[in-house]
Design a protein around this motif. Structure first.
Motif: not given
Length: 237
Positions: A70-85
């Motif tokens: 899973c590339d870095g940008l996908s990781v960041i997008e997934a984190m934000r979608q899960q409410g990780i701020r």
């Protein structure tokens, strides 16, 4: 390591989640950050990094853009979608403006191009940890000033203001603290990331240049000098 390399007290013990697959770079980063007082949790893949992020233990994250699985940008997008701020610093060998904008739009808060100096990495991490909680907004509006944090553009009443990178950071700092008297020491520590206060007129020089751009002839002066103290962004309610 000298005393100047130690962290300010409020940053000691803060946890950094590093997601980086290059073993050499990861080892250097971990050594530098732990030596300065950070707790560092390192993962080598995007999936493992996302799992660690979901646990919510990190105060700030450093994420390589190109990761196996899973590339870095996908990781960041997934984190934000899960409410990780938690703020994210993106590391990448891609330096084009479009690549930086893509990283920020994915949910990153800052972008550092490889190769980089460890001093700059630490300074950017510290800057992210100093930011107020409202930094997920991509636009700031303070009085007649509007700032786009992604496109790095600024306007006053529709008039675009062309700023150099340091001027942009300085104005952002002022806009986040309207009406607050900001000392030269505060600006040197938070905008320039100095851990000691040198004898210099650096702040005054940059404020002067910024004021000439923000306060055009005939416009109400916004950037005020407070005699013997510092500066203030003064806007009407």
């Amino acid at each position: 390591m000298s005393e100047d390399d130690t962290l300010p007290p409020f940053l000691e013990g803060r946890t950094v989640l590093l997601i980086e697959d290059d073993g050499r770079i990861a080892e250097e980063i971990v050594g530098e950050l732990t030596g300065r007082g950070f707790n560092v949790h390192h993962e080598e893949t995007g999936n493992a990094g996302l799992d660690a992020a979901v646990k919510g233990e990190a105060d700030v994250m450093v994420v390589d853009r190109l990761l196996p699985g899973c590339d870095g940008l996908s990781v960041i997008e997934a984190m934000r979608q899960q409410g990780i701020r938690a703020p994210v610093l993106v590391l990448s060998a891609l330096s084009a403006v479009d690549d930086r904008v893509t990283g920020l739009k994915a949910g990153g808060d800052d972008y550092l191009t490889k190769p980089f100096a460890m001093e700059e990495l630490v300074a950017r991490i510290e800057a992210l940890l100093r930011r107020p909680d409202d930094t997920r907004n991509t636009k700031l509006r303070t009085g007649p000033l509007e700032m786009d944090l992604i496109e790095r553009r600024v306007w006053r009443d529709g008039r675009e203001i062309d700023l150099l990178p340091r001027e942009f950071r300085l104005l952002e700092y002022l806009m986040r603290r309207p009406g607050q008297v900001l000392t030269r020491s505060m600006l040197l520590e938070d905008v320039w990331q100095y851990r000691f206060i040198p004898r210099t007129n650096l702040v005054d020089v940059h404020i002067g240049k910024l004021r000439r751009k923000v306060d055009a002839p005939g416009e109400e002066p916004l950037i005020q000098s407070i005699r013997g103290t510092g500066f203030q962004l003064r806007v009407s309610d």
